[in-house]
Write a protein that holds these residues in place. Structure first.
Motif, PDB file in Angstrom:
ATOM      1  N   TYR A 204      -0.181   3.086   9.852  1.00  0.00           N
ATOM      2  CA  TYR A 204      -0.888   1.849  10.205  1.00  0.00           C
ATOM      3  C   TYR A 204      -2.383   1.968   9.901  1.00  0.00           C
ATOM      4  O   TYR A 204      -3.000   1.021   9.392  1.00  0.00           O
ATOM      5  CB  TYR A 204      -0.689   1.530  11.689  1.00  0.00           C
ATOM      6  N   LEU A 205      -2.965   3.148  10.167  1.00  0.00           N
ATOM      7  CA  LEU A 205      -4.378   3.342   9.859  1.00  0.00           C
ATOM      8  C   LEU A 205      -4.626   3.236   8.356  1.00  0.00           C
ATOM      9  O   LEU A 205      -5.683   2.752   7.921  1.00  0.00           O
ATOM     10  CB  LEU A 205      -4.852   4.701  10.372  1.00  0.00           C
ATOM     11  N   THR A 206      -3.668   3.692   7.564  1.00  0.00           N
ATOM     12  CA  THR A 206      -3.800   3.567   6.106  1.00  0.00           C
ATOM     13  C   THR A 206      -3.799   2.097   5.709  1.00  0.00           C
ATOM     14  O   THR A 206      -4.590   1.662   4.863  1.00  0.00           O
ATOM     15  CB  THR A 206      -2.657   4.308   5.403  1.00  0.00           C
ATOM     16  N   ILE A 207      -2.905   1.323   6.320  1.00  0.00           N
ATOM     17  CA  ILE A 207      -2.867  -0.124   6.045  1.00  0.00           C
ATOM     18  C   ILE A 207      -4.155  -0.788   6.528  1.00  0.00           C
ATOM     19  O   ILE A 207      -4.733  -1.642   5.843  1.00  0.00           O
ATOM     20  CB  ILE A 207      -1.635  -0.754   6.717  1.00  0.00           C
ATOM     21  N   LEU A 208      -4.625  -0.360   7.715  1.00  0.00           N
ATOM     22  CA  LEU A 208      -5.861  -0.915   8.254  1.00  0.00           C
ATOM     23  C   LEU A 208      -7.043  -0.621   7.335  1.00  0.00           C
ATOM     24  O   LEU A 208      -7.960  -1.446   7.206  1.00  0.00           O
ATOM     25  CB  LEU A 208      -6.113  -0.334   9.647  1.00  0.00           C
ATOM     26  N   THR A 209      -7.026   0.521   6.685  1.00  0.00           N
ATOM     27  CA  THR A 209      -8.096   0.873   5.758  1.00  0.00           C
ATOM     28  C   THR A 209      -8.230  -0.155   4.642  1.00  0.00           C
ATOM     29  O   THR A 209      -9.346  -0.483   4.217  1.00  0.00           O
ATOM     30  CB  THR A 209      -7.835   2.272   5.153  1.00  0.00           C
ATOM     31  N   THR A 210      -7.104  -0.679   4.161  1.00  0.00           N
ATOM     32  CA  THR A 210      -7.170  -1.673   3.082  1.00  0.00           C
ATOM     33  C   THR A 210      -7.905  -2.920   3.543  1.00  0.00           C
ATOM     34  O   THR A 210      -8.639  -3.548   2.772  1.00  0.00           O
ATOM     35  CB  THR A 210      -5.758  -2.053   2.595  1.00  0.00           C
ATOM     36  N   ARG A 211      -7.724  -3.291   4.810  1.00  0.00           N
ATOM     37  CA  ARG A 211      -8.394  -4.492   5.320  1.00  0.00           C
ATOM     38  C   ARG A 211      -9.868  -4.221   5.601  1.00  0.00           C
ATOM     39  O   ARG A 211     -10.744  -5.005   5.216  1.00  0.00           O
ATOM     40  CB  ARG A 211      -7.710  -4.992   6.596  1.00  0.00           C
TER      41      ARG A 211
ATOM     42  N   TRP B 193       0.300  -2.829  -0.788  1.00  0.00           N
ATOM     43  CA  TRP B 193       1.661  -2.345  -0.989  1.00  0.00           C
ATOM     44  C   TRP B 193       1.697  -0.825  -1.139  1.00  0.00           C
ATOM     45  O   TRP B 193       2.649  -0.174  -0.698  1.00  0.00           O
ATOM     46  CB  TRP B 193       2.310  -3.033  -2.187  1.00  0.00           C
ATOM     47  N   ALA B 194       0.692  -0.269  -1.728  1.00  0.00           N
ATOM     48  CA  ALA B 194       0.620   1.190  -1.802  1.00  0.00           C
ATOM     49  C   ALA B 194       0.503   1.789  -0.400  1.00  0.00           C
ATOM     50  O   ALA B 194       1.095   2.836  -0.104  1.00  0.00           O
ATOM     51  CB  ALA B 194      -0.562   1.616  -2.664  1.00  0.00           C
ATOM     52  N   ALA B 195      -0.252   1.112   0.483  1.00  0.00           N
ATOM     53  CA  ALA B 195      -0.386   1.582   1.861  1.00  0.00           C
ATOM     54  C   ALA B 195       0.949   1.517   2.596  1.00  0.00           C
ATOM     55  O   ALA B 195       1.286   2.417   3.373  1.00  0.00           O
ATOM     56  CB  ALA B 195      -1.443   0.759   2.594  1.00  0.00           C
ATOM     57  N   VAL B 196       1.709   0.457   2.354  1.00  0.00           N
ATOM     58  CA  VAL B 196       3.025   0.323   2.991  1.00  0.00           C
ATOM     59  C   VAL B 196       3.958   1.452   2.553  1.00  0.00           C
ATOM     60  O   VAL B 196       4.764   1.958   3.336  1.00  0.00           O
ATOM     61  CB  VAL B 196       3.632  -1.050   2.651  1.00  0.00           C
ATOM     62  N   LEU B 197       3.828   1.863   1.315  1.00  0.00           N
ATOM     63  CA  LEU B 197       4.706   2.904   0.761  1.00  0.00           C
ATOM     64  C   LEU B 197       4.126   4.309   0.906  1.00  0.00           C
ATOM     65  O   LEU B 197       4.640   5.257   0.306  1.00  0.00           O
ATOM     66  CB  LEU B 197       4.956   2.621  -0.726  1.00  0.00           C
ATOM     67  N   VAL B 198       3.065   4.480   1.693  1.00  0.00           N
ATOM     68  CA  VAL B 198       2.370   5.766   1.770  1.00  0.00           C
ATOM     69  C   VAL B 198       3.244   6.922   2.259  1.00  0.00           C
ATOM     70  O   VAL B 198       2.969   8.079   1.907  1.00  0.00           O
ATOM     71  CB  VAL B 198       1.096   5.633   2.641  1.00  0.00           C
ATOM     72  N   PRO B 199       4.321   6.715   3.049  1.00  0.00           N
ATOM     73  CA  PRO B 199       5.174   7.869   3.391  1.00  0.00           C
ATOM     74  C   PRO B 199       5.717   8.606   2.168  1.00  0.00           C
ATOM     75  O   PRO B 199       5.952   9.822   2.232  1.00  0.00           O
ATOM     76  CB  PRO B 199       6.302   7.241   4.213  1.00  0.00           C
TER      77      PRO B 199
END
Length: 498
Positions: free
Chosen positions: A422-429, A438-444
């Motif tokens: 979630y922090l990775t996704i938050l970083t995009t914002r 989408w890259a953040a969503v697939l980060v695992p």
């Protein structure tokens, strides 16, 4: 363009100092020896206890081990989340506006040495010199040194044919083991003229005002601030999924984790480029460790142990991200191996390090420096056990993870990984980079790559601890044939929980 010259005797003395200066003066801080006698004895004792425990009561021993692993995993995840939150506080980043940077008269600026190591990189020399020419700094106060291996004929010929200005000096480093970037930096430091020293990699594109910003920020900072780390980002972030993940990682690392470390007063594991040092402090500490393959992270810890601080400078250097899986694993395994080296060196005398850094600093040597590669290596074990549990609830997992430990481990594993994602996704914002969502969503999936690199790093740590694995540059260009390890950055090694 000029070429540094010295007598054979001076060359030999400089080379000897660049290789063994730290090991001779401060052997306890050098990675020339991976494990001390005390560390070997400690490892033997732990191994004996584990074997004895497995023989006498295998289940109880496995439970104890898993308890330690789960606790450590939880501590690392919680620490990363806390650092991310604290990075948002004011004052965690040094900011110097354009007007303030340009207001300093040229004759009031200090002499600035720019060290640029390059190895087997003739194709990008012209681009490198063009990027350096864009630096807004008076040429009579700019001391640019291109560090080339003396037997790298192709790169030497490319530099000689470039028509570089007189502020650029070529330093030919005599070929010798270890063939590492820090050895070349140490050699060139003996020839540097600057009051401030920075490093750029051969593929770097620093922001034009970066040197002025750093000079102003260091001048107004107290003497104990010995280094300012500029932020790193990428010029071709959208090339493929790997470059997008790499960009997200750098955004998180330089915008949130390093400022978080500044806020809590912990040591900064520096990046391999765009760090701006007070020259006098580098001389005092003996420069870089030529035997450590993440010499920058190690130097950040040595600065902290000597009572100095590092900060983050709000200025960006663009780099070339790795866009190839095999090349990425080569680079990342070196970074992870260096973090293992750095942790082993600085945990040789835990009580002394705790006294020098305090509990917060000591904890981050363990959680941040050691925890980063260690959890990346351990993550596949958690994934495998989770998969086996859902497939068939095997009895062995029930025994090794009794009720409280099972629920704690599940909470740490599931929600910890979710929060880091979630922090990775938050970083995009927060960074305004919605194209990376989408890259953040697939980060695992990126974490799987990190685990591959960590496993390789652990193997190389035992077999070839000082081997500097080359990183191929220029893969985004139509024709690439550049293989250079000297210019690769050495941080960050990953921001995932494992």
């Amino acid at each position: 363009m000029r070429e540094a010259t010295c007598s054979p005797a001076e060359e030999a003395a400089r080379l000897r100092a660049s290789i063994s200066g730290l090991a001779d003066g401060h052997p306890e801080l050098s990675a020339s020896t991976l494990l001390t006698r005390g560390q070997k004895r400690f490892g033997v004792v732990v191994g004996v206890y584990l074997v004895f425990g497995l023989i006498t009561d295998a289940v109880a021993t496995a439970i104890a081990v898993m308890t330690v692993v789960v606790t450590f995993y939880a501590a690392v995840v919680v620490d990363r989340i806390a650092l991310f939150a604290r990075s948002r506080r004011p004052g965690t980043v040094e900011e110097v506006g354009d007007a303030e940077a340009l207001a300093v008269p040229d004759d009031a600026l200090p002499v600035y040495t720019v060290l640029v190591p390059a190895y087997r990189e003739p194709e990008i020399i012209a681009t490198l010199l063009a990027h350096l020419d864009r630096l807004d700094y008076p040429r009579d106060r700019l001391d640019v040194k291109l560090l080339l291996e003396a037997d790298d004929d192709a790169t030497i010929d490319a530099v000689r044919a470039s028509g570089a200005g007189d502020h650029v000096e070529v330093v030919l480093v005599p070929p010798s083991a270890p063939r590492t970037k820090p050895k070349a930096l140490n050699y060139a430091l003996t020839l540097a003229r600057g009051e401030i020293v920075t490093i750029y990699d051969a593929e770097d594109e620093p922001e034009p005002l970066q040197l002025r910003r750093a000079a102003v920020a260091l001048r107004r900072s107290p003497p104990e601030v010995a280094c300012l780390q500029a932020r790193l980002s990428f010029s071709n972030a959208g090339q493929n999924l790997i470059t997008k993940w790499f960009t997200l990682e750098y955004l998180t690392w330089f915008a949130y984790l390093l400022p978080g470390l500044v806020d809590v007063g912990a040591p900064l594991p520096l990046g391999g480029t765009s760090n701006h040092f007070r020259r006098a402090v580098l001389d005092e500490l003996g420069g870089w460790d030529p035997h450590n393959v993440t010499e920058d992270a190690d130097l950040g810890l040595r600065l902290a142990r000597a009572g100095y601080r590092c900060g983050v400078l709000d200025s960006v250097t663009l780099e070339e991200p790795n866009n190839d899986l095999i090349n990425w694993v080569k680079q990342r395994s070196r970074w992870y191996k260096g973090y293992f080296q750095t942790a082993l060196v600085h945990l040789r005398r835990p009580s002394r390090v705790r006294a020098e850094l305090g509990w917060v600093g000591f904890a981050h040597v363990v959680l941040f420096v050691l925890g980063t590669p260690l959890l990346a290596a351990l993550n596949p074990l958690f994934w495998l056990m989770t998969l086996l549990w859902f497939l068939g609830h095997p009895h062995v997992i029930k025994e090794v993870f009794p009720g409280p430990l099972f629920y704690t481990g599940t909470l740490v594993w599931v929600f910890g990984n979710f929060l880091v994602a979630y922090l990775t996704i938050l970083t995009t914002r927060l960074s305004g980079r919605v194209e990376l969502l989408w890259a953040a969503v697939l980060v695992p999936l990126y974490w799987v790559m990190m685990s591959m690199a960590a496993a390789k790093a652990a193997y190389q740590l035992i077999v070839t601890p000082t081997f500097w694995e080359k990183t191929t540059h220029g893969l985004h260009l139509p024709h690439h044939a550049t293989a250079g390890g000297g210019g690769a950055p050495a941080a960050p090694p990953g921001v995932a929980p494992g």
